[in-house]
Motif scaffolding. Structure first.
Motif, PDB file in Angstrom:
ATOM      1  N   ILE A  86       0.970  -1.260  -0.004  1.00 57.08           N
ATOM      2  CA  ILE A  86      -0.033   0.009  -0.068  1.00 57.08           C
ATOM      3  C   ILE A  86       0.682   1.274  -0.090  1.00 57.08           C
ATOM      4  O   ILE A  86       2.139   1.191   0.564  1.00 57.08           O
ATOM      5  CB  ILE A  86      -1.014   0.035   1.079  1.00 57.08           C
TER       6      ILE A  86
ATOM      7  N   GLU B  27     -12.055   3.098   1.913  1.00 56.46           N
ATOM      8  CA  GLU B  27     -11.163   3.135   1.290  1.00 56.46           C
ATOM      9  C   GLU B  27     -10.782   1.457   1.476  1.00 56.46           C
ATOM     10  O   GLU B  27     -11.389   0.555   2.120  1.00 56.46           O
ATOM     11  CB  GLU B  27      -9.715   3.646   2.089  1.00 56.46           C
ATOM     12  N   THR B  28      -9.714   0.917   0.340  1.00 56.60           N
ATOM     13  CA  THR B  28      -9.453  -0.419   0.492  1.00 56.60           C
ATOM     14  C   THR B  28      -9.000  -0.828   1.828  1.00 56.60           C
ATOM     15  O   THR B  28      -7.951  -0.369   2.481  1.00 56.60           O
ATOM     16  CB  THR B  28      -8.437  -0.686  -0.545  1.00 56.60           C
TER      17      THR B  28
ATOM     18  N   THR C  82      -7.321  -4.960   2.835  1.00 53.34           N
ATOM     19  CA  THR C  82      -6.858  -5.928   2.288  1.00 53.34           C
ATOM     20  C   THR C  82      -6.859  -7.090   3.693  1.00 53.34           C
ATOM     21  O   THR C  82      -6.148  -6.369   4.663  1.00 53.34           O
ATOM     22  CB  THR C  82      -5.698  -6.051   1.796  1.00 53.34           C
TER      23      THR C  82
ATOM     24  N   GLU D 147      -5.807   1.144   3.776  1.00 58.83           N
ATOM     25  CA  GLU D 147      -5.182   2.169   3.161  1.00 58.83           C
ATOM     26  C   GLU D 147      -5.904   3.457   3.372  1.00 58.83           C
ATOM     27  O   GLU D 147      -6.621   3.665   3.798  1.00 58.83           O
ATOM     28  CB  GLU D 147      -5.435   1.970   1.292  1.00 58.83           C
TER      29      GLU D 147
END
Length: 153
Positions: free
Chosen positions: A11, A39-40, A42, A61
């Motif tokens: 990231i 936001e992303t 993971t 992120e």
């Protein structure tokens, strides 16, 4: 013989929570309320690790966690580490630790506790780190690691 490796993309900016106990990443997501984050995020579960054999990882992120959020992770995985990433580089790395008090993170398991009936935030004193033992400051109910797992689902 070919070897396979799990590849999780780096990231640019944000936070990486590493060395989470296996199968605890979803509890970390829940305690940090990341399901609401736009936001992303993971999540890697049961990743092979040289130190611990298996671990989970959560990458968030464009967000740096607050001190309270970082310490709340210790309820789930006290050996986790938190890395702050900027421009794809780790600029800060640290282990987490459980604070003396845990506020407004988990609900009290006592159905009669005032926190379950009034607009009052929860407050727990940490009586022991290992094994985990919390005490509600309102009703004096104690909660252990299994209780915390149960309320986090």
């Amino acid at each position: 013989m070919t070897s396979k490796k799990l590849k999780v993309s780096a990231i640019n900016n944000g936070t990486v929570i590493d060395h989470i106990l296996p199968n605890k990443s979803y509890a970390v997501v829940k305690i940090l309320q990341l399901e609401r984050y736009s936001e992303t995020v993971t999540i890697a579960s049961n990743v092979v690790s040289e130190k611990t054999k298996k671990k989970d990882i959560v990458k968030i992120e464009n967000r740096v966690l607050s001190a309270q959020e970082v310490s709340s992770i210790a309820l789930i995985s006290p050996e986790a580490t938190v890395n702050i990433i900027k421009n794809y580089e780790v600029i800060e790395k640290g282990k987490i630790s459980l604070p003396d008090r845990v506020d407004n993170i988990i609900p009290c398991t006592n159905p009669l506790c005032i926190t379950n009936h009034e607009d009052v935030g929860t407050r727990f004193r940490v009586e022991k780190n290992k094994p985990l033992l919390l005490r509600c400051e309102y009703c004096e109910r104690t909660m252990d690691e299994k209780d915390v797992e149960r309320v986090l689902g």
